[in-house]
Design a protein around this motif. Structure first.
Motif, PDB file in Angstrom:
ATOM      1  N   ARG A 150     -22.523  29.594  34.216  1.00  0.00           N
ATOM      2  CA  ARG A 150     -22.638  29.996  32.809  1.00  0.00           C
ATOM      3  C   ARG A 150     -21.907  29.010  31.907  1.00  0.00           C
ATOM      4  NH1 ARG A 150     -21.256  35.792  35.181  1.00  0.00           N
ATOM      5  NH2 ARG A 150     -23.394  36.518  35.577  1.00  0.00           N
ATOM      6  N   HIS A 173     -23.548  41.112  29.400  1.00  0.00           N
ATOM      7  CA  HIS A 173     -22.233  40.505  29.223  1.00  0.00           C
ATOM      8  C   HIS A 173     -21.490  41.125  28.047  1.00  0.00           C
ATOM      9  CE1 HIS A 173     -22.859  37.433  32.271  1.00  0.00           C
ATOM     10  NE2 HIS A 173     -24.078  37.300  31.806  1.00  0.00           N
ATOM     11  N   HIS A 189     -23.834  25.668  31.535  1.00  0.00           N
ATOM     12  CA  HIS A 189     -24.908  25.780  30.534  1.00  0.00           C
ATOM     13  C   HIS A 189     -24.337  25.678  29.122  1.00  0.00           C
ATOM     14  CE1 HIS A 189     -28.398  26.469  32.989  1.00  0.00           C
ATOM     15  NE2 HIS A 189     -27.880  27.525  33.579  1.00  0.00           N
ATOM     16  N   CYS A 193     -31.384  30.471  28.030  1.00  0.00           N
ATOM     17  CA  CYS A 193     -30.009  30.649  28.510  1.00  0.00           C
ATOM     18  C   CYS A 193     -29.431  31.995  28.079  1.00  0.00           C
ATOM     19  CB  CYS A 193     -29.106  29.521  28.020  1.00  0.00           C
ATOM     20  SG  CYS A 193     -29.201  28.024  29.021  1.00  0.00           S
ATOM     21  N   LYS A 219     -20.670  32.911  27.001  1.00  0.00           N
ATOM     22  CA  LYS A 219     -22.056  33.112  27.438  1.00  0.00           C
ATOM     23  C   LYS A 219     -22.894  33.808  26.369  1.00  0.00           C
ATOM     24  CE  LYS A 219     -25.655  33.811  30.211  1.00  0.00           C
ATOM     25  NZ  LYS A 219     -26.544  34.511  29.259  1.00  0.00           N
ATOM     26  N   ASP A 240     -28.795  33.762  34.107  1.00  0.00           N
ATOM     27  CA  ASP A 240     -27.437  34.119  34.565  1.00  0.00           C
ATOM     28  C   ASP A 240     -26.953  35.415  33.930  1.00  0.00           C
ATOM     29  OD1 ASP A 240     -27.498  31.835  36.058  1.00  0.00           O
ATOM     30  OD2 ASP A 240     -26.101  30.703  34.822  1.00  0.00           O
TER      31      ASP A 240
END
Length: 407
Positions: free
Chosen positions: A264, A392, A267, A382, A343, A386
């Motif tokens: 993460r 998140h 990215h 993105c 993230k 993930d």
């Protein structure tokens, strides 16, 4: 606090020189080779040439962390030292592969470094580190909400001296590539286990194993991300030896958590580079185009957009650097709040920055004549790759509340 080492600064200068001499001048060549390739998912001649040059110039496997220094000619780089290098690579969507620093190979190599047996490392990690093969990480499934990794349904059962795998995966990055040789596959080996985080196991599956079928390449906003690609893959009675297990039966979720956190951040690092380059192109465009009798750069609304984008990139970069510093000094577990904040913030922020830069370029910004359309696609996916933002944010909110609830 966020100062890079002298060694990392030297690598950054060398990497920038390599980009100036070999990457930016070849962007059109790369696109033409890809468009004219008989097979889109094979290594392009230009890529093969540049990878050899990167090796010779010592710009290879820069992602390797210090705790695995034996796998790096640089002695391993901390997250803080690697972040500016990944940012530079992120300015061109395909550049990371030149330096063997592309997803999903970096994450898979770290999994093998951390959890593979000596025999597994010799068979798969060594050729990955040498850039001889590519790899894939098969986790996401089309029939379940894979944002909750405990939902995955691919069945892993024991059959004598073998594991038997049955199921379907999709958006498996790297699987389309001709040089992809190994899948790390996550599935359920103990679906009735009382602890839902001990139901999963990860297995090494060579791509050419009977029963592994690539169904199709998948696209995001029309991009097939060739030659790496994202694939839908079926595993039909796929049989591999018991020694192909990673770490141990029932420890798949543990491996996944270990793998995804660094990925993460990688990215986010690359996205900072994509956003920074888009801003630079927007500033150049604003001085080159005239509307209503004056350059775009003289219009108040354009200046306001540029100022906001500059501030947002600086904020995003500082968040990423603080998160990297925290990982380096406190470890991943203690940095989970910052990782989640990065993230969920950086991809969205960069997506919006690139969108405004596209607007400043008019219709041309939507085309492959510029790097922004593909970079927008990268930033957008993105936000799902993930783990989607919402998962998140839910976890981050819970942690923040717990931290402050006592007053």
């Amino acid at each position: 606090m966020f100062e890079q080492s002298d060694h990392a600064k030297q690598l950054q200068r060398r990497l920038c020189d390599f980009m100036d001499q070999h990457i930016y001048p070849n962007e059109v060549v790369y696109r033409e080779q890809l468009q004219n390739a008989k097979h889109r998912f094979a290594t392009l001649p230009l890529m093969a040439q540049l990878r050899e040059q990167a090796k010779q110039e010592g710009l290879w496997n820069l992602f390797v962390p210090p705790n695995h220094a034996e796998y790096s000619q640089h002695g391993g780089l901390s997250f803080s030292d690697y972040a500016p290098l990944a940012e530079v690579m992120g300015r061109v969507m395909w550049a990371a592969e030149v330096f063997n620093c592309n997803a999903p190979d970096t994450g898979n190599m770290e999994v093998l470094m951390n959890f593979a047996t000596p025999a597994q490392k010799q068979q798969w990690l060594v050729p990955l580190l040498n850039g001889e093969i590519h790899s894939s990480y098969a986790m996401t499934e089309p029939q379940v909400a894979s944002s909750d990794a405990t939902n995955i349904e691919l069945a892993i059962t024991k059959d004598g001296e073998h594991w038997l795998l049955n199921g379907r995966k999709w958006f498996i990055t790297g699987a389309m590539h001709d040089d992809c040789r190994i899948f790390i596959v996550m599935g359920k080996s103990a679906p009735e286990h009382a602890d839902r985080h001990l139901q999963q196991t990860q297995i090494l599956v060579p791509k050419d194993t009977p029963g592994v079928t690539i169904i199709r390449p998948l696209t995001t906003f029309g991009y097939d991300d060739a030659p790496i690609g994202h694939a839908e893959v079926v595993f039909n009675n796929v049989r591999v030896p018991l020694e192909n297990v990673l770490l141990g039966e029932g420890r798949g979720f543990e491996i996944a958590q270990s793998r995804l956190a660094p990925g993460r951040m990688h990215h986010c690092m690359r996205l900072i580079g994509a956003g920074q380059r888009a801003l630079e192109l927007a500033c150049q465009r604003a001085t080159q185009r005239t509307t209503f009798g004056r350059p775009l750069a003289k219009h108040q609304s354009v200046r306001e957009d540029i100022s906001r984008m500059y501030a947002e990139i600086e904020m995003a970069r500082l968040l990423v650097l603080k998160t990297c510093w925290s990982i380096d000094t406190r470890g991943i577990e203690a940095s989970l709040k910052l990782i989640a904040a990065s993230k969920t913030s950086v991809p969205l922020m960069v997506q919006n920055i690139i969108d405004r830069c596209i607007q400043l370029h008019g219709a041309g910004g939507l085309t492959d004549d510029y790097c922004m359309a593909e970079a927008f696609n990268y930033a957008r996916y993105c936000r799902i790759a993930d783990g989607p933002d919402q998962v998140h944010q839910m976890a981050l909110g819970k942690r923040v509340i717990e931290h402050y609830q006592a007053g």
